[in-house]
Scaffold this active site. Structure first.
Site, PDB file in Angstrom:
ATOM      1  N   HIS B 282     -23.790 -12.313 -26.292  1.00 49.43           N
ATOM      2  CA  HIS B 282     -22.544 -12.493 -25.923  1.00 49.43           C
ATOM      3  C   HIS B 282     -22.495 -13.416 -25.183  1.00 49.43           C
ATOM      4  CE1 HIS B 282     -22.660 -10.490 -21.760  1.00 49.43           C
ATOM      5  NE2 HIS B 282     -23.367  -9.706 -22.138  1.00 49.43           N
ATOM      6  N   ASP B 294     -27.289 -12.593 -17.932  1.00 49.95           N
ATOM      7  CA  ASP B 294     -26.125 -11.697 -18.640  1.00 49.95           C
ATOM      8  C   ASP B 294     -25.132 -12.351 -19.074  1.00 49.95           C
ATOM      9  OD1 ASP B 294     -24.987  -9.834 -19.819  1.00 49.95           O
ATOM     10  OD2 ASP B 294     -24.585  -8.559 -17.937  1.00 49.95           O
ATOM     11  N   GLU B 328     -17.888  -8.856 -24.666  1.00 53.41           N
ATOM     12  CA  GLU B 328     -18.858  -7.593 -24.517  1.00 53.41           C
ATOM     13  C   GLU B 328     -18.852  -6.904 -23.337  1.00 53.41           C
ATOM     14  OE1 GLU B 328     -22.441  -5.337 -23.396  1.00 53.41           O
ATOM     15  OE2 GLU B 328     -21.892  -6.795 -22.477  1.00 53.41           O
ATOM     16  N   GLU B 329     -18.603  -7.559 -22.165  1.00 58.74           N
ATOM     17  CA  GLU B 329     -18.459  -6.800 -20.749  1.00 58.74           C
ATOM     18  C   GLU B 329     -17.431  -5.965 -20.699  1.00 58.74           C
ATOM     19  OE1 GLU B 329     -20.946  -7.017 -19.007  1.00 58.74           O
ATOM     20  OE2 GLU B 329     -22.112  -8.885 -19.082  1.00 58.74           O
ATOM     21  N   ASP B 356     -29.918  -9.219 -25.102  1.00 63.03           N
ATOM     22  CA  ASP B 356     -28.851  -9.080 -24.116  1.00 63.03           C
ATOM     23  C   ASP B 356     -29.638  -8.248 -22.945  1.00 63.03           C
ATOM     24  OD1 ASP B 356     -26.691  -8.957 -22.504  1.00 63.03           O
ATOM     25  OD2 ASP B 356     -25.710  -7.293 -23.586  1.00 63.03           O
ATOM     26  N   HIS B 427     -24.501  -8.644 -13.193  1.00 59.04           N
ATOM     27  CA  HIS B 427     -23.151  -8.461 -12.718  1.00 59.04           C
ATOM     28  C   HIS B 427     -22.681  -8.647 -11.210  1.00 59.04           C
ATOM     29  CE1 HIS B 427     -22.302  -5.317 -16.292  1.00 59.04           C
ATOM     30  NE2 HIS B 427     -22.928  -6.340 -16.723  1.00 59.04           N
TER      31      HIS B 427
END
Lengths: 501, 501
Positions: B282, B294, B328-329, B356, B427
């Site tokens: 992603h 990520d 995606e997130e 991922d 994140h």
């Protein structure tokens, strides 16, 4: 607990007169003195008192930068706690700076080569503010003060970015001047601001604050630390060539100075109360995190040592004085105030220790004294063997708050703690209770209690170290009412007078 | 590089007709196919192309949350990069949410038991804003949604604090619902706000954002993550009893939706171009950090696989399609848009992979397919042995962006990477280039390139897995012009139509 000591057969009792024989001075602890070890090490390891105090100080009081309400609360807490522990305590006045953090943010500006984004920054203590809209300038990178000097005029109007390669705790000393003095040097050269790569051994986007000092006559400029991550980004973007511009907004302020205090406590010696063994730590912390390692751990270690020593019967031979210094972090005002107020007593300070490297497990003992100190101390280390701390380590004991005692040639001792992860959290929001291991704290507390007892109890005294090369011309020290220690360097102490405080 | 493969004697050449024999289907690679391994693994390990691309994406473009300018820049960069690599690429439209972070701060309020202080928080994606002055409420702690339900009315007007005990990466699945669904459940019960302990395997005062989803009909409330350190503080203060009050200020906003894109690229198969091997990652990231792990790492792995596969002569048997999913997130809009736009083709998706889990070193291969898949794949793993990734690992391959392909029974494969430290930075502001090891990235890229080739080249096909229990009633799949794979479950795919897109 007794098993800790069982391996150490008690030596023959040594004499304990006011003028011990040479043999007595060199002897290790008596059976009675080893029983004191049991009564110090045992409770330190099992009662969890230091941990409970650390919880009160960090979770309960929290950050305590000089001049803040938190610092004042810590002073009152310490005074109250000493009294609750049955230890005589009092406050000694210290005027402290009162710097406060404000808004702080920075932004990498978009260029043709990269997109802009926020940078994670934290103002350094002592930084000037920016105008409300911030300062915007091109960044110039240096990795040493020499490199900065070589840039000359090219620094004017720029933001100087102090880069470095700190990896392990031992690197701190190599790079600390970039934070402490770099911004002042940059300001003198006409820089608009300074960014310093955080002095860190690990980072998860964790800025590290710390003190920066502007030389007299230099107008302070805005100066902030930047995370290791963002420092890496700046470094890479600059290495590719082409301009890198940053906007920096800092809202910090230098408020009027505040009346504060060192907290001083004492366990009076049974035989030579005029001889003082000082054990210290600093009560102030930065305004971020809760100073659990820096220096909550040191504070509770020396407080617990005092509590346990105050319960000893008989009391140790000499007086143990605990000093919780105010303003180690951004001024050393407490250290200077102590040295000044107690100038007359300094020749009677026979040993001093500051615990200020976090709450890690004990690794061993360090000394800073004249000839023969290891031989004097080594026989007393057996109670530390089971704590894996029963050896004398290379390197000198000391501490920032003890630095004003150096001209007075006060011998120093210390329990070295494992500080390998100390700079992961040092001066950050992450210096919190969860980073301290209760078991490690208890062990170091035990070692501190015993080593304090040793210094207060052993028949001999550490030889005073040589005067430092930069010390002012010295007057002859007052007699301390005891024979000179064998092997001592020519008598001489700091520019101090003898009197009983 | 050749030494990597030298230990693997080339097996006898297998036939490569359109209708391979059973024996050919089960055979490993031919000498020619092993030469392709050299041409894939070698450059992936030595050319540093994936690393260079990751540098462009992270240092150059930076954060790229759906709807942001960074996301748009990443789309254009990916399209441009595919073309520069000689890979056919195009954009496919996706409408995405556009949530933006604002001011965010929280404060523990002073009580009789403790002094107040700032808390380190970060709004969760999808959070509502507070009023400008914030919300102030008593905190109530829960460690599960069941515990929350049991509180009933006691949640009303409170800030629900979702606590947990995440320690290792494997814990993420256990606790992710506290962040993803907790705030919605709390809102439904009348809570004023939510704080979620960061889902983290390490913390240096590092808040972790992530998506929270409010159920339809539930009015969103302010919801933020809190650092592990401050979560620990709240937990301890609450455990001691007595009220804990927090002020929370969040200025985040849900802006109108934005037109965005999946970036799709293709290397056309030489023999069965209608059969599609999808490899995805992603392109969006959170707005903090630069999404290096990520999912920048996944993006550059699959891009590099495509670049290297596009250079192969002959091209692999089947078509390799790269999909860089958007959103995606915080929405999976790209994944849904792809599945919808390509619904007719899904029965011809013969294998799909999403990378991922960060840029760690490869550990092995995972599959999600019907019977016989390991036997089919295992003979092809020899080029991965020297990368320490030559085994089939337990657990199923998959990926959030592949979830809409599950009803279509698309077989899945994956290269499992070492994600043991992934949740240190996941994140957060700390998900930056410096956290990725170039060597690990290169190895995983090599493994991805080879496994993609394997899926596109091996004579046999993975058997389609069973339909999931919740799949809608299925229609018979269109014939794919090849004999059914032995051992396949009853034919059936998702509710899709056959057509050549």
């Amino acid at each position: 607990m007794f098993s800790l000591l069982a391996a150490t057969p008690a030596p023959k009792a040594s004499t304990a007169s006011n003028v011990p024989s040479q043999a007595a001075k060199m002897a290790g602890p008596t059976a009675a003195q080893l029983q004191a070890a049991e009564r110090l090490v045992g409770p330190a390891l099992t009662e969890g008192h230091a941990w409970a105090r650390l919880t009160e100080l960090t979770d309960g009081i929290g950050p305590r930068l000089s001049g803040s309400e938190g610092a004042e609360a810590a002073v009152q807490w310490a005074l109250r706690s000493f009294k609750a522990d049955g230890v005589k305590a009092w406050l000694e006045p210290v005027k402290v700076p009162h710097w406060v953090r404000g808004e702080e943010r920075a932004e990498l500006l978009t260029s043709e080569r990269f997109r802009g984004r926020p940078l994670q920054v934290m103002a350094l203590g002592g930084s000037a503010a920016t105008p409300p809209e911030g300062i915007t300038a091109e960044v110039v990178e240096v990795s040493s003060l020499e490199e900065l000097a070589a840039l000359g005029d090219r620094v004017k109007g720029r933001i100087v970015f102090f880069s470095h390669d700190m990896k392990v705790a031992e690197d701190y000393g190599r790079f600390a001047a970039l934070r402490g003095r770099g911004p002042s040097v940059a300001a003198k050269a006409g820089a608009a601001g300074a960014l310093v790569r955080s002095l860190a051994t690990a980072s998860l986007s964790t800025p590290h604050t710390g003190s920066t000092r502007f030389e007299d006559g230099v107008t302070p400029i805005p100066a902030a630390s930047v995370t290791v991550e963002d420092a890496g980004l700046l470094h890479r973007l600059l290495a590719e060539g082409g301009p890198v511009r940053v906007r920096l907004v800092l809202g910090c302020k230098e408020l009027p100075e505040v009346d504060s205090f060192n907290v001083v406590a004492e366990v009076r010696g049974r035989e030579r109360p005029g001889e003082i063994v000082l054990i210290g730590a600093h009560l102030d912390s930065w305004d971020v995190g809760t100073g659990a390692h820096d220096d909550g751990a040191g504070v509770v270690m020396v407080m617990e040592a005092a509590r346990l020593l105050a319960r000893q019967k008989p009391a140790p031979r000499r007086t143990v004085r605990v000093v919780l210094f105010m303003n180690e972090e951004n001024g050393l005002r407490g250290a200077r105030a102590y040295a000044q107020a107690h100038a007359a007593e300094l020749p009677r300070h026979v040993a001093a220790m500051e615990m200020d490297s976090g709450g890690g497990r004990p690794l061993g003992v360090q000394l800073r004294a004249g000839e023969g100190a290891p031989e004097l101390v080594r026989p007393w280390l057996s109670p530390l063997v089971a704590l894996s701390a029963g050896t004398i380590l290379p390197g000198e004991a000391g501490g920032a708050d003890l630095s004003p005692l150096v001209p007075a040639r006060v011998p120093m001792f210390g329990v070295r703690t494992d500080a390998s992860r100390y700079f992961d959290v040092h001066h950050t929001h992450a210096d919190t209770l969860d980073k301290v291991e209760p078991e490690a704290l208890a062990k170091s507390t035990a070692a501190v209690a015993w080593m304090t007892y040793v210094m207060a109890e052993m028949p001999g005294l550490l030889v005073r170290p040589s005067a430092p090369p930069t010390a002012p011309s010295l007057t002859a020290p007052p007699s301390l009412g005891r024979p000179p220690v064998p092997g001592a360097p020519p008598a001489g102490a700091g520019n101090v007078k003898s009197s009983d405080r």
